[in-house]
Design an enzyme around this catalytic site. Sequence first.
Site, short mmCIF file in Angstrom:
data_model
loop_
_atom_site.label_atom_id
_atom_site.label_comp_id
_atom_site.label_asym_id
_atom_site.label_seq_id
_atom_site.Cartn_x
_atom_site.Cartn_y
_atom_site.Cartn_z
N LYS A 59 -5.87 12.92 3.41
CA LYS A 59 -5.33 12.64 4.74
C LYS A 59 -5.90 13.61 5.24
O LYS A 59 -6.04 14.54 5.46
CB LYS A 59 -3.74 13.51 4.59
CG LYS A 59 -2.64 12.88 5.31
CD LYS A 59 -1.54 13.54 5.54
CE LYS A 59 -1.03 13.43 6.43
NZ LYS A 59 0.78 14.04 6.06
N ALA A 82 10.59 6.32 3.22
CA ALA A 82 8.63 6.53 2.98
C ALA A 82 7.97 7.67 2.72
O ALA A 82 6.82 7.52 2.12
CB ALA A 82 8.49 6.45 4.13
N VAL A 101 -5.06 8.14 5.63
CA VAL A 101 -5.06 8.44 4.00
C VAL A 101 -5.89 7.18 4.00
O VAL A 101 -5.53 5.97 4.22
CB VAL A 101 -3.81 8.04 3.81
CG1 VAL A 101 -3.83 8.37 2.32
CG2 VAL A 101 -2.65 9.40 4.36
N MET A 131 1.59 12.37 10.55
CA MET A 131 0.69 12.71 11.48
C MET A 131 -1.07 12.92 10.53
O MET A 131 -2.09 13.40 11.39
CB MET A 131 0.93 14.35 10.84
CG MET A 131 2.21 15.15 10.83
SD MET A 131 1.47 16.85 10.98
CE MET A 131 0.42 17.67 12.23
N ASP A 152 11.46 16.33 7.02
CA ASP A 152 11.10 14.47 7.08
C ASP A 152 11.30 13.80 5.61
O ASP A 152 10.29 13.79 5.68
CB ASP A 152 10.15 14.13 8.05
CG ASP A 152 9.60 12.74 8.41
OD1 ASP A 152 11.02 12.04 8.71
OD2 ASP A 152 8.90 12.48 9.01
#
Length: 859
Positions: free
Chosen positions: A38, A136, A23, A20, A132
């Site tokens: 972030k 990654a 970073v 979202m 999620d």
Amino acid sequence: MDDRKISRYEVLERMGAGGMGVVYRARDPRLDRIVAIKFLSASLSSDRSAKVRFMQEARAASALDHPNICSIYEIDEDANGHLFIVMAYYEGRTLDNLTIAGPLPAGEALAIVIQVADGLAKAHAQGITHRDIKPANIILTSDGVAKILDFGLAKVAGATAVTQTGQSVGTPAYMAPEQIRGEEIDHRADIWALGVLLFELLTGQRPFKGDHPQAVMYAVVNEAPRQLADIWPDAPAGIQAVIDRCLQKDPAARYQSVTEVRGDARLVLKGLEGSGADTAIASEYASSVQAVLRLEKKAHTRDARRHATRALAVIGGVAVLAVAGWFGFRALSPKPGDALRVLVMPPVVEATTDTTTAQLAAANVESSLLRALSNMKNVAAIQGATAGNAPPEQARQLGARDIITVSLKDTGRDWQIDMARLDAEAGSTTWTSTFSAPHGEPLILASATTARLTQAYPGLAREEAAIDVSDADYALFLRQYNRFVRFAAGPGGANDAMLDSLATIRQRSPRFVDAYLLESKVARHLFEVERRPELIERARTAAIDAGEVAPNDPRCSDRLFDAAMKAGDVDEARATITQLRRIDPGNVEVLRREALIAQKEGRSDDAIALMEKVVHRLPARVYLAELANIEYSVGAYARCRVHLENILSDYPEDTFASSKLAELELLYGSPERAEDLYEREVARSPGYVELSNLGLAQELLNKNAEATENFRRAALLAPDNPAALLNIADCEKMTGNLSAADSLYRHVLVLLDTSPDATEISVLQMRAQAQAHLGKAAAAVSTVQQALRQAPDDPWTLFAAAVVYSAIDERTSAVVHARSACDKGLTARWFQLNLFSNLRDDSGFRELLATDPVLSSNR
């Protein structure tokens, strides 16, 4: 953003983008520590619901205090109203980068999944579903701890829903069926994702396949997952059952808690104890799973399947996104478990007046060193070059960690040999040896050299018999080896007589594998020059025979792979991969061969992905060049150009990169730049390819006299090469010499009729053009359509189709294919050639030429 402060934090660099937001790596001066910051992406900053979702992430994650969950330090807003989270910065790699080199060993994959389950158990106990879980979003720190990142899609139980009804949030490949359908989900969606994760860590693939996200989602909802046995027949017992229960489409049939997953995974891990390959892993992690990276120290205990797949070296740490920088190839760090690559420099001869004898002695020592290293466990021998860069630079280009140097001094009675082993990166000498061997006793010199080398690499030499060949045959072999190495295709180099000589040696000394290997190499080399089909079959047969004599010599599989690929036998080429895995499992050539097979089969994405894994594991110039070559062949021209220019930036004299860049500019870029690059290549090495392509560049620039001259020079070097004759035939036709052109076109067809690659794209292209110019319209159309069916999007095949249809005066089809070729990247300048003179009154063709700014400005 990078050059300013965020609140009190000093921004150091932008690291990447998360689910979202963006970073940054930053420094907290108050606590003197590095952090990750972030931000909510700018496009979402004005979206109130996105801000709410972002704050939910921050509050949910900050409430979780667990070793396997990313630590949240602060939630704040900058002066412009942009929300950000300050998180712990971890040195390590996300699992997607970790597995880029291939699957993990079973014990290691289970150890990681157990840690992830531990972290999720904490989150689920707080009523938080991650939503999620994927590679990654999990980083393995330099201490071996798995950390769950990015709770950006988490939904806190009881919180206000901010996702629109029916909208799925997550990554399709890891989403549970109910998540894809947009239904209400709970912690069991994370259990589903954990099963996908375990499958991927073990196989390098996902249980549900699809060419696009919608296809994947359909498979998740409607199809059964693939089984481990489909990819890994020898998977340890019990793992499939864990995956099966995680991947039940009905949430009620799945594990009902991650603690159950963790428990069963621990049982499987414990069951690995005593199973062989994973014994060390099981015993170390049955009770603790907190130091996964220490497994690197045990890499040599892994089975052959795993040796070729691992790369756990730490590169720069990132909080959410770890980027593997395989574009840079200065910092060469071969990964533990990879084969030790050893560069063997050609021996230097001192104080001798008998140059012929000296050359043979040097060839003897070089051949013996390459033979001995190739037969060592997990060692790859690389042949260095006399000319060019210094040994350390050659080692860096080729990805070698060690260098072997040798000098031979002629004392008049014997040879005094000085050998040294060097650390390529440190530039230091790690071993030396001095010994003597008599003149005129080549077998004694070979045996002495091999014996000394085993002292340099204790414990790596396989048991092998002495060189099983007579003195006379060995001396003959050395003469042929020396000729081939020194002259190759030049005068006095490879020819049929050399092949017959080698065949005689192996008939008289059938256990002498080096003769088989050299015969295979010479035959393949001659095939490249002469294109006689019996040569490639001879190369293949000699390699197969070599494998029967020395089944554990990886050089045999090397020769057979090359011959099989050239002969178009993909099944035989694939079998050599299995053989190399057995013989030399840590060799990065396993992945390279898989990439070349994928390329041969038209699986472009797989080919590039596999070659990227090779470059990731071993960022050497030779493999970056191979990646660029594959990208070129599949039409990824922009990426290819970047890689070639990167190589030339570090290695300005690199002939492959210069030649390939010239070819790229010729076909898809600037003919002026191509001419300049090829003129440099011709000045350096006036070979057939360089002269032919220089001629083509000049033809595009309307320098027809220069073009014809260079085509003729090229044809003199390869009188039986159909491409050379086709170029001259085209020149003759464009200058009006039709009789000479027709004679050449007929000869082109005769040569192509003997080609073993009758269905290869380039052969079909040439055949179709020659047929069309000879008035064989039906045959030409049939041939070019066969080529188009194989490669409908290849610009060069479309160009050939345009030539064919122009030659038979089907103008509409010619213009359509010309336009398609340009749409696929070919410059319109190719269609200004006189081959297309009959199209110049066609309005559509004139519009096509007008798309080229140079042609347009010259009108």
